[in-house]
Design an enzyme around this catalytic site. Structure first.
Site, PDB file in Angstrom:
ATOM      1  N   ARG A 175     -71.586 -27.038-123.183  1.00  0.00           N
ATOM      2  CA  ARG A 175     -71.872 -27.635-121.879  1.00  0.00           C
ATOM      3  C   ARG A 175     -73.110 -27.006-121.266  1.00  0.00           C
ATOM      4  O   ARG A 175     -73.580 -25.945-121.687  1.00  0.00           O
ATOM      5  CB  ARG A 175     -70.686 -27.441-120.938  1.00  0.00           C
ATOM      6  CG  ARG A 175     -70.393 -25.993-120.620  1.00  0.00           C
ATOM      7  CD  ARG A 175     -69.518 -25.837-119.395  1.00  0.00           C
ATOM      8  NE  ARG A 175     -69.094 -24.458-119.207  1.00  0.00           N
ATOM      9  CZ  ARG A 175     -69.844 -23.502-118.695  1.00  0.00           C
ATOM     10  NH1 ARG A 175     -71.095 -23.750-118.344  1.00  0.00           N
ATOM     11  NH2 ARG A 175     -69.378 -22.273-118.544  1.00  0.00           N
ATOM     12  N   VAL A 216     -72.249 -18.847-117.174  1.00  0.00           N
ATOM     13  CA  VAL A 216     -70.893 -18.356-117.415  1.00  0.00           C
ATOM     14  C   VAL A 216     -69.998 -18.630-116.212  1.00  0.00           C
ATOM     15  O   VAL A 216     -70.445 -18.620-115.063  1.00  0.00           O
ATOM     16  CB  VAL A 216     -70.910 -16.838-117.733  1.00  0.00           C
ATOM     17  CG1 VAL A 216     -71.413 -16.034-116.538  1.00  0.00           C
ATOM     18  CG2 VAL A 216     -69.531 -16.346-118.174  1.00  0.00           C
ATOM     19  N   THR A 217     -68.715 -18.906-116.489  1.00  0.00           N
ATOM     20  CA  THR A 217     -67.736 -19.060-115.419  1.00  0.00           C
ATOM     21  C   THR A 217     -66.375 -18.599-115.916  1.00  0.00           C
ATOM     22  O   THR A 217     -66.203 -18.281-117.095  1.00  0.00           O
ATOM     23  CB  THR A 217     -67.669 -20.508-114.900  1.00  0.00           C
ATOM     24  OG1 THR A 217     -66.945 -20.527-113.651  1.00  0.00           O
ATOM     25  CG2 THR A 217     -66.985 -21.434-115.896  1.00  0.00           C
ATOM     26  N   VAL A 252     -69.273 -27.367-111.938  1.00  0.00           N
ATOM     27  CA  VAL A 252     -69.529 -28.508-112.818  1.00  0.00           C
ATOM     28  C   VAL A 252     -70.301 -28.036-114.043  1.00  0.00           C
ATOM     29  O   VAL A 252     -71.293 -27.311-113.922  1.00  0.00           O
ATOM     30  CB  VAL A 252     -70.342 -29.607-112.106  1.00  0.00           C
ATOM     31  CG1 VAL A 252     -70.609 -30.774-113.058  1.00  0.00           C
ATOM     32  CG2 VAL A 252     -69.623 -30.105-110.868  1.00  0.00           C
ATOM     33  N   GLY A 297     -66.570 -30.922-117.858  1.00  0.00           N
ATOM     34  CA  GLY A 297     -66.308 -31.566-116.578  1.00  0.00           C
ATOM     35  C   GLY A 297     -66.437 -30.650-115.382  1.00  0.00           C
ATOM     36  O   GLY A 297     -67.465 -30.021-115.182  1.00  0.00           O
ATOM     37  N   SER A 335     -64.236 -28.018-112.224  1.00  0.00           N
ATOM     38  CA  SER A 335     -63.049 -27.250-111.844  1.00  0.00           C
ATOM     39  C   SER A 335     -63.090 -26.957-110.349  1.00  0.00           C
ATOM     40  O   SER A 335     -64.154 -26.791-109.762  1.00  0.00           O
ATOM     41  CB  SER A 335     -62.963 -25.943-112.643  1.00  0.00           C
ATOM     42  OG  SER A 335     -64.139 -25.169-112.484  1.00  0.00           O
ATOM     43  N   CYS A 349     -71.993 -18.716-112.768  1.00  0.00           N
ATOM     44  CA  CYS A 349     -73.030 -19.765-112.751  1.00  0.00           C
ATOM     45  C   CYS A 349     -74.428 -19.182-112.597  1.00  0.00           C
ATOM     46  O   CYS A 349     -75.377 -19.899-112.265  1.00  0.00           O
ATOM     47  CB  CYS A 349     -72.760 -20.780-111.644  1.00  0.00           C
ATOM     48  SG  CYS A 349     -71.102 -21.467-111.680  1.00  0.00           S
TER      49      CYS A 349
END
Length: 205
Positions: A69, A73-74, A136, A148, A150, A166
């Site tokens: 994606r 990083v998340t 996103v 997608g 969260s 992010c």
């Protein structure tokens, strides 16, 4: 036809396999139905294509996966609702507009709870006066989407403090529970699904 599947709580690898299987089938035959997967993950970090080394420390207390994606990083964990739309997008729908619609779904959901969500210039996701609350990260191939967004409801925010979420250094992460103590994930999920059906379905499909 749009089908929404609630996977409940999942390990990241499990949900990723389900998502990729649907994505490959959809890309091979775009005429099959559109699917939206909804889940909560057990603690996991994911790093997108724009992740820099300084965004991640050497030792994390949860697994980390490198995925295809966009974004940096998340963290994903229980108390965070994750939505994976596997859709054949309208031909005139740009990536920017697709992201805008996903953000709008989260903003509309927050509004139902009296929380003002908004965008910030140059950043993806949804922000509030107390910090970033919606995230996103997508991939689009041959007009088919995967990954997608969260939305934080009551996720353990300490996991975010171990990374630069992010790639944004100076904006904290927040929960809906920071505004509404005791808010239930299941209730937010129901409102979120309603927002998807009302706003997203009409604009995406």
């Amino acid at each position: 036809m749009l089908k929404i599947i609630d996977l409940g709580k999942t390990e990241y690898q499990e949900a990723l396999k389900i998502q990729r299987d649907f994505f490959l089938k959809k890309r091979k035959n775009p005429e099959i139905g559109d699917i939206i997967l909804i889940t909560e993950h057990y603690p996991v970090y994911t790093r997108g294509k724009s992740t820099k080394r300084e965004h991640i420390p050497d030792n994390l207390d949860a697994p980390i996966f490198e995925i295809e994606r966009g974004g940096s990083v998340t963290f994903h964990g229980e108390g965070q609702i994750i939505v994976y739309p596997i859709l054949r997008l309208k031909k005139n729908l740009s990536v920017k507009k697709f992201v805008y619609i996903l953000e709008e779904i989260m903003i509309e959901t927050l509004k139902e709870f009296g929380i003002r969500g908004f965008r910030k210039e140059k950043f993806r996701g949804v922000f509030t006066e107390r910090g970033k609350i919606g995230f996103v990260g997508i991939k689009i191939s041959k007009g088919i989407s995967m990954h997608g967004f969260s939305l934080n409801v009551n996720v353990d925010k300490s996991y975010f403090s171990k990374i630069i979420p992010c790639g944004i250094k100076d904006i904290p992460v927040c929960n809906m529970a920071d505004f509404i103590p005791g808010v239930k994930t299941i209730y937010v999920k129901n409102i979120l699904i309603s927002s998807i059906l009302k706003k997203g379905r009409r604009k995406l499909l």
